[in-house]
Design an enzyme around this catalytic site. Sequence first.
Site, PDB file in Angstrom:
ATOM      1  N   ASN A  61      14.092  22.018 -20.889  1.00 11.24           N
ATOM      2  CA  ASN A  61      15.446  22.469 -20.774  1.00 11.24           C
ATOM      3  C   ASN A  61      16.438  21.517 -21.467  1.00 11.24           C
ATOM      4  OD1 ASN A  61      14.750  20.122 -18.971  1.00 11.24           O
ATOM      5  ND2 ASN A  61      16.669  20.624 -17.811  1.00 11.24           N
ATOM      6  N   GLU A  63      20.540  21.082 -22.091  1.00 15.70           N
ATOM      7  CA  GLU A  63      22.061  21.281 -21.429  1.00 15.70           C
ATOM      8  C   GLU A  63      22.948  21.017 -22.438  1.00 15.70           C
ATOM      9  OE1 GLU A  63      22.420  17.996 -18.332  1.00 15.70           O
ATOM     10  OE2 GLU A  63      21.074  19.133 -17.083  1.00 15.70           O
ATOM     11  N   GLU A  74      11.501  27.441 -19.066  1.00 20.52           N
ATOM     12  CA  GLU A  74      10.678  28.499 -19.137  1.00 20.52           C
ATOM     13  C   GLU A  74      11.446  29.424 -20.038  1.00 20.52           C
ATOM     14  OE1 GLU A  74      11.198  27.330 -14.624  1.00 20.52           O
ATOM     15  OE2 GLU A  74      12.555  27.217 -16.565  1.00 20.52           O
ATOM     16  N   CYS A 113      13.847  30.037 -12.163  1.00 19.11           N
ATOM     17  CA  CYS A 113      15.116  30.758 -11.502  1.00 19.11           C
ATOM     18  C   CYS A 113      14.863  32.200 -11.551  1.00 19.11           C
ATOM     19  CB  CYS A 113      16.475  30.324 -12.073  1.00 19.11           C
ATOM     20  SG  CYS A 113      17.019  30.770 -13.645  1.00 19.11           S
ATOM     21  N   CYS A 116      14.949  33.493 -15.095  1.00 16.04           N
ATOM     22  CA  CYS A 116      13.600  33.141 -15.722  1.00 16.04           C
ATOM     23  C   CYS A 116      12.733  34.146 -15.221  1.00 16.04           C
ATOM     24  CB  CYS A 116      13.419  31.921 -15.484  1.00 16.04           C
ATOM     25  SG  CYS A 116      14.334  30.724 -16.590  1.00 16.04           S
TER      26      CYS A 116
END
Length: 155
Positions: A61, A63, A74, A113, A116
């Site tokens: 990830n 940010e 993902e 999520c 994803c």
Amino acid sequence: MALHGAELPGLPSGASRLRNQDRELLERARAASAKALTPVSEFMVGAALRTVDDRIYAGCNVEDESQASTTHAEQAALVAAVFARDLAGDPVQVEALAVFAHHRGALVTCTPCGACRQLMSQFGPQARVLFIDGDDIREVTIADLLPFTFRLDSA
């Protein structure tokens, strides 16, 4: 980004029961999590996917400070696979995906999520998903996580 003073956690004890190729996939997700760029949340996620022809692609990830356009691990792994495969002209067919997440050195249960899940369903609707659940590793399919996917041909 640094691990915020915490060690990269190891695999939970439940990983010992996994097949070698699944343990390797989870280990690749773990290694990818160490590369996460998380200046706000310190929630570090790595993902690794294996295609049906046994190629592995990983991502983490990333940010932004506003968190409005964070890239999920993902998504990053899938984009890496699509980019690499597109150069060779091969379609991406995902067989398995592993997710490894931690926050300030502690393991965190984390499944893909909804966005994803939808994206992954397009590249492997029956793909297996491995994720940490306490000291164990859970295995489900994308279809288990998202039983009703959007399909353009059904619109």
